[in-house]
Design a protein around this motif. Structure first.
Motif, PDB file in Angstrom:
ATOM      1  N   THR A  96       0.836  -1.209   0.000  1.00 12.30           N
ATOM      2  CA  THR A  96       0.000   0.000   0.000  1.00 12.30           C
ATOM      3  C   THR A  96       0.866   1.253   0.000  1.00 12.30           C
ATOM      4  O   THR A  96       0.602   2.206  -0.738  1.00 12.30           O
ATOM      5  N   ARG A  97       1.920   1.266   0.855  1.00  8.14           N
ATOM      6  CA  ARG A  97       2.813   2.429   0.905  1.00  8.14           C
ATOM      7  C   ARG A  97       3.551   2.616  -0.409  1.00  8.14           C
ATOM      8  O   ARG A  97       3.722   3.745  -0.876  1.00  8.14           O
ATOM      9  N   MET A  98       3.992   1.519  -1.015  1.00  5.32           N
ATOM     10  CA  MET A  98       4.710   1.612  -2.289  1.00  5.32           C
ATOM     11  C   MET A  98       3.791   2.125  -3.391  1.00  5.32           C
ATOM     12  O   MET A  98       4.188   2.956  -4.221  1.00  5.32           O
ATOM     13  N   ASN A  99       2.542   1.665  -3.402  1.00 10.02           N
ATOM     14  CA  ASN A  99       1.584   2.145  -4.400  1.00 10.02           C
ATOM     15  C   ASN A  99       1.309   3.627  -4.232  1.00 10.02           C
ATOM     16  O   ASN A  99       1.180   4.366  -5.207  1.00 10.02           O
ATOM     17  N   ALA A 100       1.215   4.072  -2.970  1.00  5.54           N
ATOM     18  CA  ALA A 100       0.977   5.492  -2.713  1.00  5.54           C
ATOM     19  C   ALA A 100       2.154   6.330  -3.196  1.00  5.54           C
ATOM     20  O   ALA A 100       1.971   7.399  -3.789  1.00  5.54           O
ATOM     21  N   ARG A 101       3.389   5.836  -2.937  1.00  7.63           N
ATOM     22  CA  ARG A 101       4.564   6.579  -3.394  1.00  7.63           C
ATOM     23  C   ARG A 101       4.631   6.598  -4.922  1.00  7.63           C
ATOM     24  O   ARG A 101       4.991   7.602  -5.528  1.00  7.63           O
ATOM     25  N   PHE A 102       4.282   5.478  -5.527  1.00  9.71           N
ATOM     26  CA  PHE A 102       4.257   5.395  -6.990  1.00  9.71           C
ATOM     27  C   PHE A 102       3.278   6.417  -7.566  1.00  9.71           C
ATOM     28  O   PHE A 102       3.587   7.139  -8.508  1.00  9.71           O
ATOM     29  N   ALA A 103       2.091   6.495  -6.966  1.00  7.02           N
ATOM     30  CA  ALA A 103       1.078   7.435  -7.450  1.00  7.02           C
ATOM     31  C   ALA A 103       1.547   8.869  -7.282  1.00  7.02           C
ATOM     32  O   ALA A 103       1.375   9.697  -8.178  1.00  7.02           O
ATOM     33  N   ARG A 104       2.145   9.191  -6.117  1.00 11.55           N
ATOM     34  CA  ARG A 104       2.619  10.559  -5.896  1.00 11.55           C
ATOM     35  C   ARG A 104       3.732  10.913  -6.871  1.00 11.55           C
ATOM     36  O   ARG A 104       3.789  12.022  -7.391  1.00 11.55           O
ATOM     37  N   TYR A 105       4.625   9.943  -7.128  1.00 14.90           N
ATOM     38  CA  TYR A 105       5.751  10.202  -8.034  1.00 14.90           C
ATOM     39  C   TYR A 105       5.257  10.546  -9.430  1.00 14.90           C
ATOM     40  O   TYR A 105       5.670  11.528 -10.037  1.00 14.90           O
ATOM     41  N   PHE A 106       4.326   9.740  -9.944  1.00  9.89           N
ATOM     42  CA  PHE A 106       3.878   9.952 -11.306  1.00  9.89           C
ATOM     43  C   PHE A 106       2.854  11.071 -11.427  1.00  9.89           C
ATOM     44  O   PHE A 106       2.765  11.701 -12.477  1.00  9.89           O
ATOM     45  N   SER A 107       2.083  11.346 -10.370  1.00 12.74           N
ATOM     46  CA  SER A 107       1.118  12.440 -10.465  1.00 12.74           C
ATOM     47  C   SER A 107       1.836  13.767 -10.625  1.00 12.74           C
ATOM     48  O   SER A 107       1.328  14.693 -11.272  1.00 12.74           O
ATOM     49  N   GLY A 108       3.041  13.887 -10.060  1.00 11.04           N
ATOM     50  CA  GLY A 108       3.811  15.109 -10.217  1.00 11.04           C
ATOM     51  C   GLY A 108       4.354  15.276 -11.618  1.00 11.04           C
ATOM     52  O   GLY A 108       4.773  16.369 -11.995  1.00 11.04           O
ATOM     53  N   ARG A 109       4.382  14.202 -12.410  1.00 12.09           N
ATOM     54  CA  ARG A 109       4.905  14.240 -13.771  1.00 12.09           C
ATOM     55  C   ARG A 109       3.799  14.026 -14.805  1.00 12.09           C
ATOM     56  O   ARG A 109       4.058  13.808 -15.978  1.00 12.09           O
ATOM     57  N   PHE A 110       2.599  14.083 -14.333  1.00 12.45           N
ATOM     58  CA  PHE A 110       1.458  13.795 -15.192  1.00 12.45           C
ATOM     59  C   PHE A 110       1.117  15.008 -16.043  1.00 12.45           C
ATOM     60  O   PHE A 110       0.933  16.102 -15.536  1.00 12.45           O
ATOM     61  N   ASN A 111       1.074  14.828 -17.354  1.00 12.68           N
ATOM     62  CA  ASN A 111       0.677  15.887 -18.274  1.00 12.68           C
ATOM     63  C   ASN A 111      -0.730  15.589 -18.768  1.00 12.68           C
ATOM     64  O   ASN A 111      -0.947  14.675 -19.563  1.00 12.68           O
ATOM     65  N   ALA A 112      -1.682  16.358 -18.277  1.00  8.12           N
ATOM     66  CA  ALA A 112      -3.083  16.112 -18.626  1.00  8.12           C
ATOM     67  C   ALA A 112      -3.354  16.548 -20.055  1.00  8.12           C
ATOM     68  O   ALA A 112      -2.790  17.526 -20.547  1.00  8.12           O
ATOM     69  N   SER A 113      -4.238  15.841 -20.719  1.00 10.10           N
ATOM     70  CA  SER A 113      -4.710  16.240 -22.044  1.00 10.10           C
ATOM     71  C   SER A 113      -6.152  16.722 -21.911  1.00 10.10           C
ATOM     72  O   SER A 113      -6.854  16.387 -20.958  1.00 10.10           O
ATOM     73  N   VAL A 114      -6.581  17.511 -22.876  1.00  5.65           N
ATOM     74  CA  VAL A 114      -7.939  18.042 -22.842  1.00  5.65           C
ATOM     75  C   VAL A 114      -8.954  16.912 -22.878  1.00  5.65           C
ATOM     76  O   VAL A 114      -9.938  16.916 -22.121  1.00  5.65           O
ATOM     77  N   ASN A 115      -8.741  15.931 -23.736  1.00  3.66           N
ATOM     78  CA  ASN A 115      -9.696  14.824 -23.838  1.00  3.66           C
ATOM     79  C   ASN A 115      -9.758  14.022 -22.544  1.00  3.66           C
ATOM     80  O   ASN A 115     -10.841  13.593 -22.124  1.00  3.66           O
ATOM     81  N   ALA A 116      -8.597  13.824 -21.915  1.00  3.33           N
ATOM     82  CA  ALA A 116      -8.584  13.091 -20.646  1.00  3.33           C
ATOM     83  C   ALA A 116      -9.336  13.861 -19.568  1.00  3.33           C
ATOM     84  O   ALA A 116     -10.053  13.277 -18.749  1.00  3.33           O
ATOM     85  N   LEU A 117      -9.184  15.185 -19.596  1.00  8.60           N
ATOM     86  CA  LEU A 117      -9.880  15.995 -18.602  1.00  8.60           C
ATOM     87  C   LEU A 117     -11.387  15.984 -18.844  1.00  8.60           C
ATOM     88  O   LEU A 117     -12.176  15.912 -17.893  1.00  8.60           O
ATOM     89  N   ARG A 118     -11.789  16.051 -20.109  1.00 11.13           N
ATOM     90  CA  ARG A 118     -13.229  15.950 -20.418  1.00 11.13           C
ATOM     91  C   ARG A 118     -13.791  14.620 -19.911  1.00 11.13           C
ATOM     92  O   ARG A 118     -14.886  14.566 -19.337  1.00 11.13           O
ATOM     93  N   THR A 119     -13.037  13.554 -20.125  1.00  4.18           N
ATOM     94  CA  THR A 119     -13.461  12.232 -19.653  1.00  4.18           C
ATOM     95  C   THR A 119     -13.552  12.212 -18.130  1.00  4.18           C
ATOM     96  O   THR A 119     -14.491  11.655 -17.554  1.00  4.18           O
ATOM     97  N   ALA A 120     -12.577  12.832 -17.474  1.00  2.00           N
ATOM     98  CA  ALA A 120     -12.563  12.864 -16.016  1.00  2.00           C
ATOM     99  C   ALA A 120     -13.790  13.582 -15.471  1.00  2.00           C
ATOM    100  O   ALA A 120     -14.390  13.144 -14.478  1.00  2.00           O
ATOM    101  N   ILE A 121     -14.190  14.678 -16.114  1.00  3.33           N
ATOM    102  CA  ILE A 121     -15.377  15.408 -15.669  1.00  3.33           C
ATOM    103  C   ILE A 121     -16.626  14.564 -15.903  1.00  3.33           C
ATOM    104  O   ILE A 121     -17.491  14.449 -15.036  1.00  3.33           O
ATOM    105  N   ALA A 122     -16.704  13.942 -17.080  1.00  2.21           N
ATOM    106  CA  ALA A 122     -17.877  13.126 -17.409  1.00  2.21           C
ATOM    107  C   ALA A 122     -18.006  11.926 -16.481  1.00  2.21           C
ATOM    108  O   ALA A 122     -19.124  11.518 -16.131  1.00  2.21           O
ATOM    109  N   GLN A 123     -16.868  11.347 -16.078  1.00  4.11           N
ATOM    110  CA  GLN A 123     -16.884  10.150 -15.231  1.00  4.11           C
ATOM    111  C   GLN A 123     -16.763  10.487 -13.735  1.00  4.11           C
ATOM    112  O   GLN A 123     -16.582   9.592 -12.922  1.00  4.11           O
ATOM    113  N   ARG A 124     -16.841  11.776 -13.399  1.00  2.09           N
ATOM    114  CA  ARG A 124     -16.824  12.241 -12.008  1.00  2.09           C
ATOM    115  C   ARG A 124     -15.553  11.820 -11.274  1.00  2.09           C
ATOM    116  O   ARG A 124     -15.571  11.460 -10.091  1.00  2.09           O
TER     117      ARG A 124
END
Length: 281
Positions: A9-37
């Protein structure tokens, strides 16, 4: 014996934090995120400087990405503003706040402030005015106050229509706060035009307390707010030295990691039930 489940669980959390800081959102992904709440509210309390009790909560957006975990708003709010997605994103967030808190608001201190951030694109949107009125009506159980925080990422052009829009919010008993005061486009004319109830002192100024002996900037902002009879919220309080200094300056409210990080609704409500104070984390 090593608990492999907790380690994973701790390793998964660190993995998520590491990649979320390097995440480049796209417009289509953001539209999907809003639609899927996938965009959800987190809540950061701010405290009464005198009593230490929770006085209010600021609603902050988080993107619960299926791969990258909790993505910071710095990675997607500018994109939403650039591509006209901030209005549907704000609507989604406010509806979720109502769903999270409507049945729990009686647990909060009477008169709790609930702060919603908006951008220039939210201004003049009739849907936003409806959403704030709806939120206010749902939270009457403990006489909560809805506060609209005006961000400074983009300048506001004060037309008569915009002034009337803000006046309508105030007439509906919705308060205004000037966020990140002194670091963006705001100036004294903003205070005159908006007639806010709150000024939020940016963490840039607060961070100098305890580091530099020169506190003239933060002192000047505090003195200005007091002279204009505005309530003061100091953001980014991270140390006891900062909290003690601000208490001596007799400001109204403090917010920051020294008191509490942003929390999902379930953890926030647990903290409130535990006694109405948020422990230093």
């Amino acid at each position: 014996m090593i608990n492999l489940l907790n380690l994973r669980t701790r390793m998964n959390a660190r993995f998520a934090r590491y990649f979320s800081g390097r995440f480049n959102a796209s417009v289509n992904a953001l539209r999907t995120a809003i639609a899927q709440r996938q965009i959800v509210p987190f809540y950061q309390p701010f405290m009464d400087a005198g009593t230490g009790q929770i006085a209010g909560i600021e609603v902050l957006a988080r993107w619960r990405h299926p791969l990258y975990g909790a993505v910071s708003p710095d990675a997607f709010i500018p994109l939403a503003e650039q591509h006209d997605l901030i209005v549907p994103l704000t609507h989604l967030l406010m509806q979720q706040v109502i769903a999270d808190l409507q049945d729990q608001i009686h647990r909060f201190p009477v008169g709790t402030y609930i702060c919603i951030n908006i951008s220039a694109q939210n201004c003049l949107d009739p849907g936003f005015e409806y959403d704030t009125r709806d939120m206010l009506s749902k939270f009457t159980a403990n006489q909560s106050h809805v506060v609209v925080e005006i961000t400074e990422r983009h300048p506001l052009h004060f037309t008569p229509q915009l002034s009337n829009w803000f006046a309508a919010l105030r007439q509906a008993n919705i308060s205004l706060a000037l966020d990140d005061f002194g670091t963006g486009y705001s100036n004294l004319s903003y205070i005159s035009a908006l007639n806010p109830e709150f000024i939020k002192i940016d963490k840039l100024f607060v961070s100098q307390i305890g580091v530099s002996e020169d506190t003239r900037l933060v002192d000047s902002v505090i003195d200005l707010a007091k002279n204009m009879h505005l309530k003061i919220i100091a953001e980014g309080v991270e140390t006891q030295a900062q909290a003690d200094y601000l208490r001596r300056k007799q400001i109204d409210f403090m917010q920051g990691y020294y008191f509490c990080k942003p929390l999902p609704a379930s953890e926030l409500i647990h903290q409130v039930i535990a006694g109405g104070r948020v422990l230093v984390s």
